[in-house]
Scaffold this motif. Structure first.
Motif, PDB file in Angstrom:
ATOM      1  N   PRO A   1       7.201  -0.093  -9.007  1.00  0.00           N
ATOM      2  CA  PRO A   1       8.114  -0.975  -8.261  1.00  0.00           C
ATOM      3  C   PRO A   1       8.853  -1.924  -9.192  1.00  0.00           C
TER       4      PRO A   1
ATOM      5  N   TYR B   1      -4.721   6.081  -0.033  1.00  0.00           N
ATOM      6  CA  TYR B   1      -4.822   5.967  -1.492  1.00  0.00           C
ATOM      7  C   TYR B   1      -4.810   4.498  -1.893  1.00  0.00           C
ATOM      8  N   ARG B   2      -5.763   4.135  -2.764  1.00  0.00           N
ATOM      9  CA  ARG B   2      -5.750   2.752  -3.256  1.00  0.00           C
ATOM     10  C   ARG B   2      -5.076   2.718  -4.614  1.00  0.00           C
ATOM     11  N   TYR B   3      -3.948   2.046  -4.698  1.00  0.00           N
ATOM     12  CA  TYR B   3      -3.260   1.935  -5.982  1.00  0.00           C
ATOM     13  C   TYR B   3      -4.097   1.122  -6.943  1.00  0.00           C
ATOM     14  N   ARG B   4      -4.106   1.549  -8.189  1.00  0.00           N
ATOM     15  CA  ARG B   4      -4.771   0.731  -9.187  1.00  0.00           C
ATOM     16  C   ARG B   4      -3.820  -0.387  -9.609  1.00  0.00           C
ATOM     17  N   SER B   5      -4.386  -1.443 -10.199  1.00  0.00           N
ATOM     18  CA  SER B   5      -3.591  -2.657 -10.408  1.00  0.00           C
ATOM     19  C   SER B   5      -2.337  -2.376 -11.237  1.00  0.00           C
TER      20      SER B   5
ATOM     21  N   GLU C   1      -0.696   0.417 -11.475  1.00  0.00           N
ATOM     22  CA  GLU C   1       0.288   1.194 -10.717  1.00  0.00           C
ATOM     23  C   GLU C   1       1.035   0.333  -9.719  1.00  0.00           C
ATOM     24  N   ARG C   2       0.323  -0.643  -9.157  1.00  0.00           N
ATOM     25  CA  ARG C   2       0.934  -1.494  -8.156  1.00  0.00           C
ATOM     26  C   ARG C   2       2.137  -2.222  -8.754  1.00  0.00           C
ATOM     27  N   LEU C   3       2.045  -2.519 -10.041  1.00  0.00           N
ATOM     28  CA  LEU C   3       3.112  -3.290 -10.683  1.00  0.00           C
ATOM     29  C   LEU C   3       4.199  -2.412 -11.287  1.00  0.00           C
TER      30      LEU C   3
ATOM     31  N   THR D   1       0.726   9.179  -4.645  1.00  0.00           N
ATOM     32  CA  THR D   1      -0.427   9.219  -3.747  1.00  0.00           C
ATOM     33  C   THR D   1      -0.732  10.652  -3.342  1.00  0.00           C
TER      34      THR D   1
ATOM     35  N   PHE E   1       6.590   6.304  -6.867  1.00  0.00           N
ATOM     36  CA  PHE E   1       5.560   5.399  -6.355  1.00  0.00           C
ATOM     37  C   PHE E   1       4.935   5.983  -5.089  1.00  0.00           C
ATOM     38  N   TRP E   2       5.778   6.600  -4.270  1.00  0.00           N
ATOM     39  CA  TRP E   2       5.264   7.220  -3.056  1.00  0.00           C
ATOM     40  C   TRP E   2       4.593   8.552  -3.382  1.00  0.00           C
TER      41      TRP E   2
END
Lengths: 306, 387
Positions: free
Chosen positions: B37, B26-30, B32-34, B71, B67-68
């Motif tokens: 977490p 799964y590629r996190y979108r920008s 979501e990445r921030l 996906t 966060f996990w």
């Protein structure tokens, strides 16, 4: 918003309008006579005289405080309070109109800016689109003008006075059409155009400035026409609840306190002329920008962007 | 950021690409990445800075868990974050109720809880479900969640920062005032909405519609009235309020008169535009049926005009509320929403003003909603209602 049923020449276009305007003026005079006549009659009975009908009708045209002033009385009052008064005078309508105009222009500028920024956020963020957009629409079903007195009192308590509180109300009213129009406009580029930008590997910024923003301009100007008219309404109403001493709204209020109907009507007419002028300026500006961008032919595309 | 232009590289692409059962990473979108977490980090720090240990640790763990989890299943991530953030908000408000003075740890937890709620909205908005029912449910749920969090933040900020009540009372105070003074609110509602707004609205819209139908046979009058109607729609008509109050007295008829004038022109302009909306082809069809003027009016042109008419009805619903309330600023009997607002502001009873605004908002939204619903029922055939 609407198109005339058939394409007609310039000369033929103004004839019906002139006829209707003439009809309205005629009706106005008739109503002025009918509504003001009872007063003349009561004056006559109190004086114990019975003047001829014609002279009473004539008198209805020049009462001090008529129920409905005749058009020429209103025009006379406007000329007296604009051309014949110094602009700095407290009795000059130009002075009052200037005060209302400045707060509505400030509010209009803030509202347009806010509207554009919100629209960009909504177009680029799906969560915002889904969560915020319904509330923006709901915000307009709230009669914001009802909150006007409170906004002014509250801002006053924080120490914000003068133009800004009134401008806030204008802003609240005018941001809405801009958001709705701009969301539509920023989403209006063809799928194929967006794809083309992709094949150029354009960054989101480039896509925004070279494609989305230019395409949205006709929508922006259509919304701004609505917004500028509504921001004037906001500024006028904002002057009512605080007992403001200056501005067109204050003139309306003072007129209603002292029964000065001619003053009310002249303030109303000036406000209407101002609104019409503002809408016209924005319209001309929009046409000019569209022409410069070669979008003149697509004028009708934005017609539905209400 | 450009969700609207790129399609998501999620499950369907992977399964269509090959026979392998292993889904693509799964590629996190920008965003979501921030977001999640970051939430966990803030929550951890908050626990260290004197915030509640339970809320801090709870938010931190759930943030990482979500966060996990996202996906695998967006829905469960959304559910868990939504639940956790609301529970945290409840806990934080409870802390204010207990009289604890909020420190930096408290505010960090407010930020963390809010960020988690935002993550929940992001996840919900990213769900693409095929079922129309669930999509509708989501479309209602997401703004509701947003509104709920607006109220929660309002409550936390006004009470936590001790904002003077004159400036902005907290929602709980307003709700209390609302329930205490329902009888006054109801009387005001009757006076302003049930009398002035509804009667004025019916008269104004009705007469606008009738005039539009009457001038339908005279293109000359139409060409004359349309530009004027368009112009008048842009004018500050509320200004006639003082005149109407002089003519019709202080009670509701003067307010209804203002509403009539305000709603007349939008209706006229829209109906005239709507009556010319039918296509030439459709006109020809009516001709081949030898339909009379009235038949083609009722069977073709009025139904075609319905979307325009409802547009005017919607615009007018807002205008009517504004007109009635503003007209009350120029004089009323001692009842009515506009009257109440302006007098209670003078007495600095801002919570009462907000209760009145809540009534106005509720009435306005329901009014608008009722019209929109009727529109959907009557214009189900229109392209904009058929997906």
């Amino acid at each position: 918003m609407s198109k005339t049923p058939a394409k007609v020449g310039r000369a033929a276009a103004w004839l019906p309008v002139a006829t209707v305007v003439f009809g309205i003026l005629l009706l106005w005079y008739v109503f002025a006579v009918v509504l003001n006549l009872p007063w003349e009659k009561s004056v006559a009975t109190r004086a114990g005289t019975s003047p001829a009908m014609m002279s009473m009708v004539e008198n209805t045209m020049r009462q001090e405080r008529p129920v409905l002033p005749a058009p020429h009385q209103v025009v006379e009052e406007i000329i007296n309070t604009t051309v014949k008064k110094k602009i700095t005078s407290k009795r000059s309508l130009v002075f009052h109109a200037g005060i209302t105009l400045s707060s509505s222009m400030l509010g209009f500028a803030m509202g347009t800016l806010l509207g554009i920024l919100l629209a960009i956020a909504i177009v680029y963020n799906r969560a915002l689109n889904k969560s915020l957009m319904p509330w923006i629409i709901a915000s307009q079903t709230i009669p914001i003008l009802a909150i006007a007195p409170m906004i002014i009192v509250v801002l006053n308590a924080v120490g914000i006075q003068g133009l800004l509180p009134k401008a806030f109300i204008s802003m609240y009213l005018s941001f809405f059409p801009v958001v709705v129009g701009m969301v539509k406009g920023l989403n209006s580029p063809d799928r194929s155009h967006v794809d083309l930008m992709h094949t150029y590997s354009a960054s989101p910024f480039q896509t925004f400035f070279k494609l989305r923003l230019p395409t949205s301009l006709p929508y922006l100007f259509t919304s701004m026409k609505v917004a500028v008219a509504i921001s004037l309404v906001g500024a006028i109403v904002a002057e009512l609840p605080t007992g403001a001493v200056a501005g067109l709204g204050a003139r309306l209020l003072a007129g209603s306190y002292y029964g000065q109907t001619i003053q009310i009507w002249s303030a109303l007419v000036v406000a209407s002329v101002l609104a019409a002028l503002l809408v016209m300026i924005v319209d001309l500006l929009g046409r000019w920008v569209n022409r410069r961008m070669g979008l003149a032919r697509n004028d009708n595309a934005a017609a539905g962007a209400h | 950021m450009n969700d609207s232009t790129t399609r998501e590289p999620s499950v369907p692409v992977a399964s269509a690409a090959g026979g392998a059962d292993v889904p693509k990473a799964y590629r996190y979108r920008s965003m979501e990445r921030l977001l999640l977490p970051g939430t966990s980090a803030v929550a951890l720090v908050s626990a260290l800075m004197g915030g509640s240990l339970v809320v801090g640790m709870g938010l931190a763990i759930i943030g990482l868990l979500a966060f996990w989890l996202l996906t695998h299943s967006r829905l469960s991530a959304a559910l868990i974050t939504g639940y956790a953030s609301t529970a945290a908000a409840w806990f934080l408000i409870g802390e204010l109720d207990a009289g604890n003075s909020p420190g930096p740890g408290f505010w960090l937890q407010v930020v963390a809880a809010w960020a988690m709620a935002w993550a929940c909205v992001e996840q919900l908005a990213a769900i693409n479900t095929l079922s129309r029912f669930y999509q509708l449910l989501l479309n209602i749920l997401i703004p509701l969640l947003f509104g709920l969090w607006l109220l929660i933040l309002w409550e936390l900020l006004t009470r936590g920062l001790n904002v003077p009540q004159v400036l902005l009372p907290s929602p709980s105070l307003i709700a209390e005032r609302f329930t205490e003074s329902t009888s006054i609110l109801w009387a005001d509602f009757q006076q302003t909405f049930l009398k002035a707004v509804l009667i004025g609205y019916a008269l104004g819209c009705g007469s606008g519609f009738l005039v539009a139908v009457l001038i339908d046979r005279s293109p000359f009058l139409q060409r004359g009235l349309l530009p004027i109607g368009n112009l008048v729609s842009a004018l500050p008509i509320v200004g006639v309020a003082p005149i109407m109050v002089m003519w019709f007295g202080f009670d509701w008829p003067s307010k209804a008169a203002v509403v009539v004038i305000m709603t007349f022109f939008p209706m006229l302009v829209n109906t005239v535009a709507g009556l010319s909306a039918a296509q030439p082809m459709q006109h020809d069809l009516m001709k081949t049926y030898a339909a009379s003027y009235w038949q083609s009016l009722f069977k073709l042109r009025l139904p075609e005009a319905l979307p325009f008419i409802f547009n005017a009805l919607k615009i007018n619903s807002t205008l009517a509320m504004i007109g009635a309330i503003v007209a009350e600023f120029f004089g009323t009997p001692t009842v009515g929403m506009g009257f109440r607002i302006s007098t209670e502001v003078g007495r600095m009873n801002v919570d009462m003003v907000w209760a009145e605004i809540a009534v106005a908002a509720l009435a306005g939204s329901l009014f608008y909603g009722a019209i929109a619903l009727t529109e959907r029922m009557l214009t189900f055939w229109h392209p904009s209602n058929r997906s």
